[in-house]
Design an enzyme around this catalytic site. Sequence first.
Site, PDB file in Angstrom:
ATOM      1  N   ASP A  83      -0.815   3.292   6.100  1.00  0.00           N
ATOM      2  CA  ASP A  83       0.004   3.369   7.310  1.00  0.00           C
ATOM      3  C   ASP A  83       0.341   1.939   7.715  1.00  0.00           C
ATOM      4  O   ASP A  83       0.266   1.033   6.892  1.00  0.00           O
ATOM      5  CB  ASP A  83      -0.709   4.142   8.422  1.00  0.00           C
ATOM      6  CG  ASP A  83       0.273   4.875   9.342  1.00  0.00           C
ATOM      7  OD1 ASP A  83       1.118   4.182   9.945  1.00  0.00           O
ATOM      8  OD2 ASP A  83       0.193   6.104   9.460  1.00  0.00           O
ATOM      9  N   HIS A 127       2.769   0.855   5.601  1.00  0.00           N
ATOM     10  CA  HIS A 127       4.100   1.012   6.186  1.00  0.00           C
ATOM     11  C   HIS A 127       4.683  -0.289   6.716  1.00  0.00           C
ATOM     12  O   HIS A 127       5.722  -0.267   7.367  1.00  0.00           O
ATOM     13  CB  HIS A 127       4.068   2.054   7.311  1.00  0.00           C
ATOM     14  CG  HIS A 127       3.721   3.431   6.853  1.00  0.00           C
ATOM     15  ND1 HIS A 127       3.554   4.487   7.728  1.00  0.00           N
ATOM     16  CD2 HIS A 127       3.502   3.936   5.610  1.00  0.00           C
ATOM     17  CE1 HIS A 127       3.245   5.585   7.041  1.00  0.00           C
ATOM     18  NE2 HIS A 127       3.204   5.274   5.758  1.00  0.00           N
TER      19      HIS A 127
END
EC number: 3.2.1.15
Length: 370
Positions: free
Chosen positions: A207, A229
């Site tokens: 993430d 991410h």
Amino acid sequence: MPSAKPLFCLATLAGAALAAPAPSRATDFNKRSTCTFTDAATASESKTSCSDIVLKDITVPAGETLNLKDLNDGTTVTFEGTTTWEYEEWDGPLLRISGKDITVTQSSDAVLNGNGAKWWDGEGTNGGKTKPKFFYAHDLDDSKISGLYIKNTPVQAISVESDNLVIEDVTIDNSDGDSEGGHNTDGFDISESTYITITGATVKNQDDCVAINSGENIYFSGGTCSGGHGLSIGSVGGRDDNTVKNVTFIDSTVSDSENGVRIKTVYDATGTVEDITYSNIQLSGISDYGIVIEQDYENGDPTGTPSNGVTISDVTLEDITGSVDSDAVEIYILCGDGSCTDWTMSGIDITGGETSSDCENVPSGASCSQ
């Protein structure tokens, strides 16, 4: 006739006792020595007994927090050996530290092992097992976290809600989650904080490497991010605090990640994103977007329809270079009508991917092409 001497002595002693000043808290605290704890309960109960706390090879029972909240000012916390947490479905956190002028560090071979694989199911916080957040650095003010090695957190690793906190040379290694179902394993989540400095971080996860949801005067430098991410601001909007101001990401690398640089705001919400700099960011192996700034998030996902209630102003994107995958988009900007202003882009050299034809309301000084 009885002698008066004993009475005189007692009176003198009593007077001396009354005249002696009570020991101050500061004097008492400074005299305390290093304490080594080998179990979580004793550490939590006796945390104010020492100025230097050593946590050695602690196994934290299932469903419990290693609770070092409200430490005495000036306390040093050192992790030694392996700290582990036993499995139970609950919200956490697994570790909580707060106080003022606190130093959190570890010995050279120490590991904080969250045993994340016991919770990982590919769902993260979106469903499946209830997973505990790892480390709450909340109200950890005028303090420093240095040199921690954190491995396999169930979901988000370090949640920051503090003022004047320095985090240096911290490694968050959730790389096992790439093949074992890790999800929502954010490195650093920052909210309602001021003057946060993060230097030399290494984050391997699934993430955001960093996600700044609200806060001011935040500086991230020398970071190495992979698997996740990217370097993110947002989502901004829909919270108690919806201001992100004076943020710098500089001299960092993002590899094998969905995004490189990202700013996202919530559809039909209000807020402010202001004075943002991304400088000297090196990208490689980016699967979705090299640079993505969009104002269309609703229920956690982009919709393609932007709104203008959150303003994004005074943004500098400079010297962002590297490569993305062939089916990735190099630059994508989706702004609301008039909500993105005063941007500058220079030294952008992102190769290997596609040029977006879906950008909207791109402000003067910015471009979706290079």
